[in-house]
Design an enzyme around this catalytic site. Structure first.
Site, PDB file in Angstrom:
ATOM      1  CB  SER A 111      -6.045 -13.040  -0.735  1.00 13.53           C
ATOM      2  OG  SER A 111      -5.653 -12.751   0.583  1.00 13.53           O
ATOM      3  CB  SER A 112      -2.737 -16.241   2.379  1.00 15.76           C
ATOM      4  OG  SER A 112      -2.501 -14.979   2.951  1.00 15.76           O
ATOM      5  CB  CYS A 113      -7.321 -13.299   3.939  1.00 15.01           C
ATOM      6  SG  CYS A 113      -8.190 -12.648   2.540  1.00 15.01           S
ATOM      7  CE1 TYR A 140      -9.270  -8.461  -1.688  1.00 12.54           C
ATOM      8  CE2 TYR A 140      -8.050 -10.012  -0.338  1.00 12.54           C
ATOM      9  CZ  TYR A 140      -8.150  -9.225  -1.471  1.00 12.54           C
ATOM     10  OH  TYR A 140      -7.119  -9.214  -2.382  1.00 12.54           O
ATOM     11  CE  LYS A 144      -8.916 -11.184  -4.401  1.00 13.32           C
ATOM     12  NZ  LYS A 144      -8.533 -10.975  -5.813  1.00 13.32           N
ATOM     13  CG  HIS A 183      -1.658  -5.051   2.648  1.00 13.38           C
ATOM     14  ND1 HIS A 183      -2.003  -4.657   1.388  1.00 13.38           N
ATOM     15  CD2 HIS A 183      -2.567  -5.980   3.017  1.00 13.38           C
ATOM     16  CE1 HIS A 183      -3.087  -5.322   1.013  1.00 13.38           C
ATOM     17  NE2 HIS A 183      -3.443  -6.145   1.978  1.00 13.38           N
TER      18      HIS A 183
HETATM   19  O1  GFB Z   1      -1.069  -6.461   6.410  1.00 20.63           O
HETATM   20  P1  GFB Z   1      -2.203  -6.284   7.320  1.00 20.63           P
HETATM   21  O2  GFB Z   1      -2.899  -4.960   7.269  1.00 20.63           O
HETATM   22  O3  GFB Z   1      -3.311  -7.362   7.040  1.00 20.63           O
HETATM   23  O4  GFB Z   1      -1.733  -6.472   8.850  1.00 20.63           O
HETATM   24  P2  GFB Z   1      -3.545  -8.921   7.408  1.00 20.63           P
HETATM   25  C1  GFB Z   1      -0.904  -7.496   9.279  1.00 20.63           C
HETATM   26  C2  GFB Z   1      -0.613  -7.430  10.768  1.00 20.63           C
HETATM   27  O5  GFB Z   1       0.220  -6.286  11.018  1.00 20.63           O
HETATM   28  C3  GFB Z   1      -1.786  -7.308  11.742  1.00 20.63           C
HETATM   29  C4  GFB Z   1      -0.209  -5.607  12.190  1.00 20.63           C
HETATM   30  O6  GFB Z   1      -1.525  -8.148  12.832  1.00 20.63           O
HETATM   31  C5  GFB Z   1      -1.721  -5.839  12.203  1.00 20.63           C
HETATM   32  O7  GFB Z   1      -2.261  -5.632  13.489  1.00 20.63           O
HETATM   33  N1  GFB Z   1       0.207  -4.180  12.129  1.00 20.63           N
HETATM   34  C6  GFB Z   1       1.041  -3.540  12.991  1.00 20.63           C
HETATM   35  C7  GFB Z   1      -0.164  -3.299  11.187  1.00 20.63           C
HETATM   36  N2  GFB Z   1       1.177  -2.255  12.676  1.00 20.63           N
HETATM   37  C8  GFB Z   1       0.443  -2.068  11.539  1.00 20.63           C
HETATM   38  C9  GFB Z   1       0.206  -0.925  10.720  1.00 20.63           C
HETATM   39  O8  GFB Z   1       0.697   0.190  10.945  1.00 20.63           O
HETATM   40  N3  GFB Z   1      -0.585  -1.118   9.613  1.00 20.63           N
HETATM   41  C10 GFB Z   1      -1.140  -2.349   9.294  1.00 20.63           C
HETATM   42  N4  GFB Z   1      -1.897  -2.454   8.204  1.00 20.63           N
HETATM   43  N5  GFB Z   1      -0.950  -3.429  10.092  1.00 20.63           N
HETATM   44  C11 GFB Z   1      -4.711  -8.866   5.150  1.00 20.63           C
HETATM   45  C12 GFB Z   1      -6.110  -8.683   4.683  1.00 20.63           C
HETATM   46  O9  GFB Z   1      -4.753  -9.234   6.459  1.00 20.63           O
HETATM   47  O10 GFB Z   1      -4.049  -9.884   4.450  1.00 20.63           O
HETATM   48  C13 GFB Z   1      -6.097  -8.416   3.255  1.00 20.63           C
HETATM   49  O11 GFB Z   1      -6.715  -7.647   5.412  1.00 20.63           O
HETATM   50  C14 GFB Z   1      -5.238  -9.402   2.470  1.00 20.63           C
HETATM   51  O12 GFB Z   1      -7.401  -8.466   2.796  1.00 20.63           O
HETATM   52  C15 GFB Z   1      -3.892  -9.636   3.112  1.00 20.63           C
HETATM   53  O13 GFB Z   1      -5.908 -10.608   2.355  1.00 20.63           O
HETATM   54  C16 GFB Z   1      -3.128 -10.771   2.468  1.00 20.63           C
HETATM   55  O14 GFB Z   1      -2.359  -9.756   7.084  1.00 20.63           O
HETATM   56  O15 GFB Z   1      -4.048  -9.077   8.791  1.00 20.63           O
END
Ligand code: GFB
Length: 316
Positions: A111-113, A140, A144, A183
């Protein structure tokens, strides 16, 4: 360039019920291989002895290791033990079993994280372990990183042809449509569609809307995985993405456009932004001859249409 022929091989997609694994199964249907899957009831990936027996008995030639405990920014922050422990155990069991059973090739999905919070953007593969991780997903990420290192170590010590790819943020059919734990793309598709149905004028985004992310359609990811399995062998893992990013507000506006909803977005700044920016340098993969074919608008439309067609079953 290395080449691995899938013709006639028994290919196990571990994690075939997840969004990435299911897309890999769909993509492999165009290859002349035998696709092997195991439901959770048949095989619990957390049980080492069962995984060893299964991989040996099934005479597996190649593995796509897409099985993982996954979730969005909130699920990662709230369930650190599950994200660290389950991912470590799954990848350890499958990679070790593959070595013991003489599996010829294994592709591990990271994962890119894995990259440092403040990594130079776009992030090159060399940025791994050059700085502190983003706290919202470090558990996570550590699991990874261990998976990548296991593949590299098994290659160095035992000569196993085990490789890794690092996909950027994914979206598509079969995503986890769960507003709390999913996500961002899936969560926003749900929220915008609900607002449209209820004639609501606003949808709330988490964070500031200014965080930047790169999004890859899951069918493109699957195509990249099959390409890499067939054409790449090496200790260095490969970034998989589009190399282009956007703000979360731009993402939300695109989803609103596809859904035909004309309201406005508000911001819940008590929720985290996570990494300020996450976009990959995909030049290694491009140099091998692969690049993503779907446009963002096409991908989002397919993901949205899939959600609308399946939402009743998802809720059941
Ligand atoms: O996709 P996401 O949950 O994970 O959130 P990450 C991406 C961005 O979207 C963050 C914003 O800046 C959140 O604050 N966001 C806005 C929201 N509204 C929402 C919402 O309703 N739901 C969610 N979920 N986000 C993930 C890792 O990080 O990246 C995983 O947590 C994985 O483990 C993935 O590695 C690739 O992009 O921040």
């Amino acid at each position: 360039m290395s080449s691995f022929d899938l013709t006639g091989r028994r290919v196990w997609v571990a994690g075939h019920r997840g969004m990435a694994g299911a897309a890999i199964v769909r993509r492999l249907q165009r290859e002349q291989c035998q696709i092997v899957t195991a439901s959770r009831g048949e095989l619990d990936l957390l049980r080492q002895a069962d995984v060893h027996t299964w991989v040996t008995d099934q005479r597996i030639d190649a593995i796509f290791l897409a099985a993982a405990t996954v979730g969005g920014i909130m699920a990662n922050s709230r369930r650190p033990a599950e994200f660290l422990y389950e991912n470590l155990v799954i990848e350890t069991n499958v990679i070790h079993a593959a070595k013991c059973a003489g599996v010829k090739k294994l592709l591990f999905l990271g994962s890119s994280c894995i990259y440092p919070r403040m990594a130079e953007q776009p992030m090159k593969e060399e940025a791994l372990l050059t700085g502190a991780l983003e706290p919202t997903n470090e558990w996570y990420a550590i699991a990874k990183i261990a998976g990548i290192k296991l593949c590299a170590a098994f290659r160095r010590q035992y000569g196993c042809d085990f490789i890794s790819v690092m996909p950027t943020n994914l979206y598509g059919p079969g995503d986890r449509y769960d507003a709390e734990n999913g996500h961002v793309v899936a969560a926003l598709i749900m929220k915008v569609h609900a607002a449209k149905m209820a004639n609501s004028a606003t949808v709330e985004l988490w964070g500031s809307g200014t965080a930047r992310r790169e999004f890859l359609f899951t069918e493109d990811l699957a195509d990249a995985c099959v390409f890499v399995m067939k054409n790449y062998s090496g200790e260095m893992f490969l970034n998989v993405g589009t190399g282009r990013d956007m703000t979360i507000l731009e993402l939300a506006e695109s989803i609103a456009r596809v859904a035909g909803w004309k309201g406005t977005f508000t911001f819940d700044r008590s929720k985290p932004d996570g990494m300020p920016r996450k976009v990959m340098d995909v030049s290694r993969l491009t140099a091998l001859g692969w690049s993503a074919q779907s446009t963002f608008d096409e991908g989002i439309k397919q993901a949205y249409d899939w959600y609308v067609a399946n939402m009743a079953n998802l809720a059941a």
